[in-house]
Scaffold this active site. Structure first.
Site, PDB file in Angstrom:
ATOM      1  N   LYS A 220       3.339  20.746 -32.568  1.00 37.86           N
ATOM      2  CA  LYS A 220       3.560  20.826 -31.224  1.00 37.86           C
ATOM      3  C   LYS A 220       3.286  19.261 -30.700  1.00 37.86           C
ATOM      4  O   LYS A 220       2.887  18.427 -31.487  1.00 37.86           O
ATOM      5  CB  LYS A 220       2.259  21.572 -30.473  1.00 37.86           C
ATOM      6  CG  LYS A 220       1.187  21.059 -30.806  1.00 37.86           C
ATOM      7  CD  LYS A 220      -0.076  21.872 -30.299  1.00 37.86           C
ATOM      8  CE  LYS A 220      -1.404  21.207 -30.545  1.00 37.86           C
ATOM      9  NZ  LYS A 220      -2.493  22.037 -30.176  1.00 37.86           N
TER      10      LYS A 220
ATOM     11  N   ARG B  40      -9.614  30.329 -22.872  1.00 38.09           N
ATOM     12  CA  ARG B  40      -7.855  29.651 -22.433  1.00 38.09           C
ATOM     13  C   ARG B  40      -7.092  30.911 -22.902  1.00 38.09           C
ATOM     14  O   ARG B  40      -7.509  31.748 -22.282  1.00 38.09           O
ATOM     15  CB  ARG B  40      -7.733  28.476 -23.521  1.00 38.09           C
ATOM     16  CG  ARG B  40      -7.026  27.382 -22.671  1.00 38.09           C
ATOM     17  CD  ARG B  40      -7.169  25.974 -23.626  1.00 38.09           C
ATOM     18  NE  ARG B  40      -6.529  26.277 -25.003  1.00 38.09           N
ATOM     19  CZ  ARG B  40      -6.283  25.462 -25.923  1.00 38.09           C
ATOM     20  NH1 ARG B  40      -6.705  24.151 -25.596  1.00 38.09           N
ATOM     21  NH2 ARG B  40      -5.623  25.653 -26.897  1.00 38.09           N
TER      22      ARG B  40
ATOM     23  N   HIS C 261      -9.036  30.594 -31.386  1.00 35.77           N
ATOM     24  CA  HIS C 261      -9.004  28.878 -31.650  1.00 35.77           C
ATOM     25  C   HIS C 261     -10.356  28.824 -31.304  1.00 35.77           C
ATOM     26  O   HIS C 261     -11.117  29.309 -30.247  1.00 35.77           O
ATOM     27  CB  HIS C 261      -8.065  28.527 -30.579  1.00 35.77           C
ATOM     28  CG  HIS C 261      -7.698  27.123 -30.724  1.00 35.77           C
ATOM     29  ND1 HIS C 261      -7.543  26.427 -31.782  1.00 35.77           N
ATOM     30  CD2 HIS C 261      -7.667  25.993 -29.759  1.00 35.77           C
ATOM     31  CE1 HIS C 261      -7.163  25.140 -31.720  1.00 35.77           C
ATOM     32  NE2 HIS C 261      -7.290  24.900 -30.458  1.00 35.77           N
TER      33      HIS C 261
ATOM     34  N   ARG D 178      -4.780  26.153 -39.725  1.00 33.89           N
ATOM     35  CA  ARG D 178      -3.862  25.627 -38.796  1.00 33.89           C
ATOM     36  C   ARG D 178      -4.192  24.068 -38.342  1.00 33.89           C
ATOM     37  O   ARG D 178      -4.541  23.956 -37.258  1.00 33.89           O
ATOM     38  CB  ARG D 178      -3.753  26.351 -37.482  1.00 33.89           C
ATOM     39  CG  ARG D 178      -3.383  27.797 -37.573  1.00 33.89           C
ATOM     40  CD  ARG D 178      -3.425  28.450 -36.101  1.00 33.89           C
ATOM     41  NE  ARG D 178      -4.458  28.078 -35.227  1.00 33.89           N
ATOM     42  CZ  ARG D 178      -5.401  28.785 -34.831  1.00 33.89           C
ATOM     43  NH1 ARG D 178      -5.452  30.125 -35.558  1.00 33.89           N
ATOM     44  NH2 ARG D 178      -6.193  28.490 -33.964  1.00 33.89           N
TER      45      ARG D 178
ATOM     46  N   TYR E  61      -1.336  -8.354 -13.140  1.00 40.06           N
ATOM     47  CA  TYR E  61      -1.386  -7.870 -11.872  1.00 40.06           C
ATOM     48  C   TYR E  61      -2.814  -7.829 -11.544  1.00 40.06           C
ATOM     49  O   TYR E  61      -3.868  -7.484 -12.363  1.00 40.06           O
ATOM     50  CB  TYR E  61      -1.139  -6.337 -11.963  1.00 40.06           C
ATOM     51  CG  TYR E  61       0.556  -6.218 -12.030  1.00 40.06           C
ATOM     52  CD1 TYR E  61       1.327  -7.051 -11.251  1.00 40.06           C
ATOM     53  CD2 TYR E  61       1.045  -5.420 -12.754  1.00 40.06           C
ATOM     54  CE1 TYR E  61       2.685  -6.886 -11.143  1.00 40.06           C
ATOM     55  CE2 TYR E  61       2.469  -5.170 -13.062  1.00 40.06           C
ATOM     56  CZ  TYR E  61       3.390  -5.795 -11.996  1.00 40.06           C
ATOM     57  OH  TYR E  61       4.652  -5.598 -11.983  1.00 40.06           O
TER      58      TYR E  61
ATOM     59  N   CYS F 242       0.734  -3.742 -18.058  1.00 38.69           N
ATOM     60  CA  CYS F 242       1.661  -3.131 -16.929  1.00 38.69           C
ATOM     61  C   CYS F 242       2.569  -2.147 -17.307  1.00 38.69           C
ATOM     62  O   CYS F 242       2.237  -1.532 -18.656  1.00 38.69           O
ATOM     63  CB  CYS F 242       2.759  -4.547 -16.723  1.00 38.69           C
ATOM     64  SG  CYS F 242       1.735  -5.982 -16.415  1.00 38.69           S
ATOM     65  N   MET F 243       3.657  -1.778 -16.875  1.00 45.90           N
ATOM     66  CA  MET F 243       4.642  -0.506 -17.279  1.00 45.90           C
ATOM     67  C   MET F 243       5.246  -1.026 -18.517  1.00 45.90           C
ATOM     68  O   MET F 243       5.211  -0.228 -19.439  1.00 45.90           O
ATOM     69  CB  MET F 243       5.423  -0.201 -16.175  1.00 45.90           C
ATOM     70  CG  MET F 243       6.257   0.936 -16.505  1.00 45.90           C
ATOM     71  SD  MET F 243       7.609   1.442 -15.484  1.00 45.90           S
ATOM     72  CE  MET F 243       6.852   2.056 -13.991  1.00 45.90           C
ATOM     73  N   ASP F 244       5.614  -2.194 -18.556  1.00 50.82           N
ATOM     74  CA  ASP F 244       6.387  -2.566 -19.706  1.00 50.82           C
ATOM     75  C   ASP F 244       5.894  -3.730 -20.686  1.00 50.82           C
ATOM     76  O   ASP F 244       6.577  -4.140 -21.546  1.00 50.82           O
ATOM     77  CB  ASP F 244       7.747  -3.195 -19.107  1.00 50.82           C
ATOM     78  CG  ASP F 244       8.071  -2.198 -17.981  1.00 50.82           C
ATOM     79  OD1 ASP F 244       8.574  -1.142 -18.458  1.00 50.82           O
ATOM     80  OD2 ASP F 244       8.127  -2.648 -16.949  1.00 50.82           O
TER      81      ASP F 244
HETATM   82  C1  LIG Z   1      -3.275  22.375 -31.329  1.00 51.91           C
HETATM   83  C2  LIG Z   1      -3.679  23.431 -32.119  1.00 51.91           C
HETATM   84  C3  LIG Z   1      -4.272  23.686 -33.527  1.00 51.91           C
HETATM   85  C4  LIG Z   1      -4.258  22.175 -34.048  1.00 51.91           C
HETATM   86  O1  LIG Z   1      -5.423  21.583 -33.744  1.00 51.91           O
HETATM   87  P1  LIG Z   1      -5.987  20.271 -34.426  1.00 51.91           P
HETATM   88  O2  LIG Z   1      -7.466  20.027 -33.907  1.00 51.91           O
HETATM   89  O3  LIG Z   1      -4.961  19.039 -34.044  1.00 51.91           O
HETATM   90  O4  LIG Z   1      -6.113  20.530 -35.815  1.00 51.91           O
HETATM   91  C5  LIG Z   1      -4.467  24.933 -33.881  1.00 51.91           C
HETATM   92  N1  LIG Z   1      -4.232  25.814 -33.323  1.00 51.91           N
HETATM   93  C6  LIG Z   1      -4.157  25.817 -32.020  1.00 51.91           C
HETATM   94  C7  LIG Z   1      -3.815  27.072 -31.220  1.00 51.91           C
HETATM   95  C8  LIG Z   1      -3.678  24.564 -31.275  1.00 51.91           C
HETATM   96  O5  LIG Z   1      -3.145  24.788 -29.912  1.00 51.91           O
END
Ligand SMILES: *Cc1c(COP(=O)(O)O)cnc(C)c1O
Length: 372
Positions: A33, A131, A163, A219, A261, A308-310
């Site tokens: 992701k 969540r 999670h 995961r 800045y 800065c931005m750049d």
């Molecule tokens: C991002 C995410 C992960 C991976 O988490 P890490 O801490 O980067 O290993 C696993 N499961 C879900 C649902 C996530 O959103």
């Protein structure tokens, strides 16, 4: 020629996935992701698959469809699905969907009808993160509705998952509590007559330190990219991303010169300044002003004045620096350069955010270790 670049070492990603793979008997879902945590989703996914990842995990339907359009055929799970999405496109593309509520289930049943094949679902229980995920109170209803839909051939329940709250301290008592709730949730799954093939719970931290949470599938995300989820531990991972730029101009200035800045930095002595063409538009945190570490001309330096931005400025003292010299913000650390962890410490965030910030469009991403 480049003035700034983000280099991604795909061999590091392969090594990290192989290492994670060796540490579990479960299947492995590489989480890609957020554009592969800033490393580029598709190249990162391919490297992870080279090294034996079985699944890919993403948030959005769009990310999942992008993987499919790239010709990637392994199982993909998408878990952040707001109402009204064209879920049937995901079902048609064989994307697994996360469901945590009756309205979501209804949409997925409908998507299966449109796609003319049952949606593959992973039912999510909230074990404490508050969540996404059905509360324990709502869980039996969701299971019953899913079991009924499966009996009618409208969906296929492939997985059950949750999670963790403590990505950074897997020994926390909350982790044990969540694991216990997950086991309770699984018992309810069985009572509802469901026998999903995949039960999954472990993020990187749990994959690395809690084998009792691996179940059928792990995961990991951040560890795939070689960064540790736990401060002070490396787990033999290799950071894949390097962010660097070439000095644009150098100049000699007198003591008492205000820099950038707001003049939040003033030179103490006559000194050499180096201007580096990377800024917050490229991912450099503005909170790195006067604290961000940078390796230049063989030495660790600290950004002088505001980011800065750049661009930003380095006070190099009496050191000879030249336009074109390479300034490294972070990398693997193998050559003495700062790491994403050093940056995270300097600006008060986590390594996840540092690398993900550098996934922008202006700085070209260059890949090492690409395979045809
Ligand atoms: C991002 C995410 C992960 C991976 O988490 P890490 O801490 O980067 O290993 C696993 N499961 C879900 C649902 C996530 O959103």
């Amino acid at each position: 020629m480049w003035q700034a670049e983000v280099r991604v070492d795909l061999d590091a990603i392969r090594d990290n996935v192989a290492r994670l793979r060796a540490g579990t008997g479960a299947e492995l879902m590489a989480v890609v992701k957020g554009d592969g945590y800033g490393h580029g989703m598709v190249p990162s996914a391919r490297a992870a698959l080279d090294a034996g990842a079985d699944w890919l995990g993403v948030c959005t339907l769009d990310e999942a469809l992008t993987l499919r359009r790239a010709g990637i055929t392994v199982p993909v799970l998408a878990w952040l699905l707001d109402p009204g999405l064209p879920l049937h496109e995901g079902v048609a593309a064989g994307v697994d969907l996360a469901a945590a509520s009756l309205p979501q289930l209804a949409e997925m049943i409908e998507a299966g009808r449109v796609a003319n094949r049952p949606a593959r679902l992973h039912l999510k229980i909230d074990t404490g993160l508050s969540r996404g995920g059905a509360t324990v109170a709502d869980w039996p209803n969701l299971l019953e509705a899913a079991a009924n839909a499966q009996a009618e051939g409208l969906v296929e329940v492939v997985g059950v998952w949750s999670h963790f709250v403590y990505a950074d301290s897997p020994g926390h008592p909350t982790t044990d509590r969540q694991l216990a709730v997950f086991h309770e949730g699984l018992a309810m799954v069985e009572r509802a007559g469901l026998r999903p093939r995949y039960r999954h719970l472990a993020n990187s931290a749990a994959t690395l330190t809690r084998p009792d949470t691996h179940f059928d599938l792990v995961r990991p995300g951040i560890a795939v990219y070689g960064l540790s989820p736990i401060a002070g531990e490396r787990f033999g991972l290799r950071p894949a991303m390097t962010a660097r730029a070439r000095v644009m101009i150098t100049k000699r200035v007198p003591a008492g010169t205000g820099v950038s800045y707001g003049h939040t930095y003033t030179t103490e002595d006559e000194t050499n300044l180096a201007v580096v063409p990377l800024g917050y538009a490229d991912g450099v945190p503005r909170h790195g002003s006067n604290v961000g570490p940078v390796q230049l001309a063989g030495r660790r330096r600290t950004i002088s004045g505001r980011v800065c931005m750049d661009q930003f400025v380095l006070d190099c003292g009496t050191d000879e620096v030249t336009a074109g010299d390479v300034a490294t913000l972070f990398g693997s650390g193998a050559d003495g350069e700062p790491t994403a962890d050093d940056w995270a410490d300097a600006v008060g965030t986590i390594n996840y955010e540092i690398v993900t910030r550098f996934g922008g469009v202006r700085v070209p991403r260059v890949y090492d270790g690409e395979r045809p």
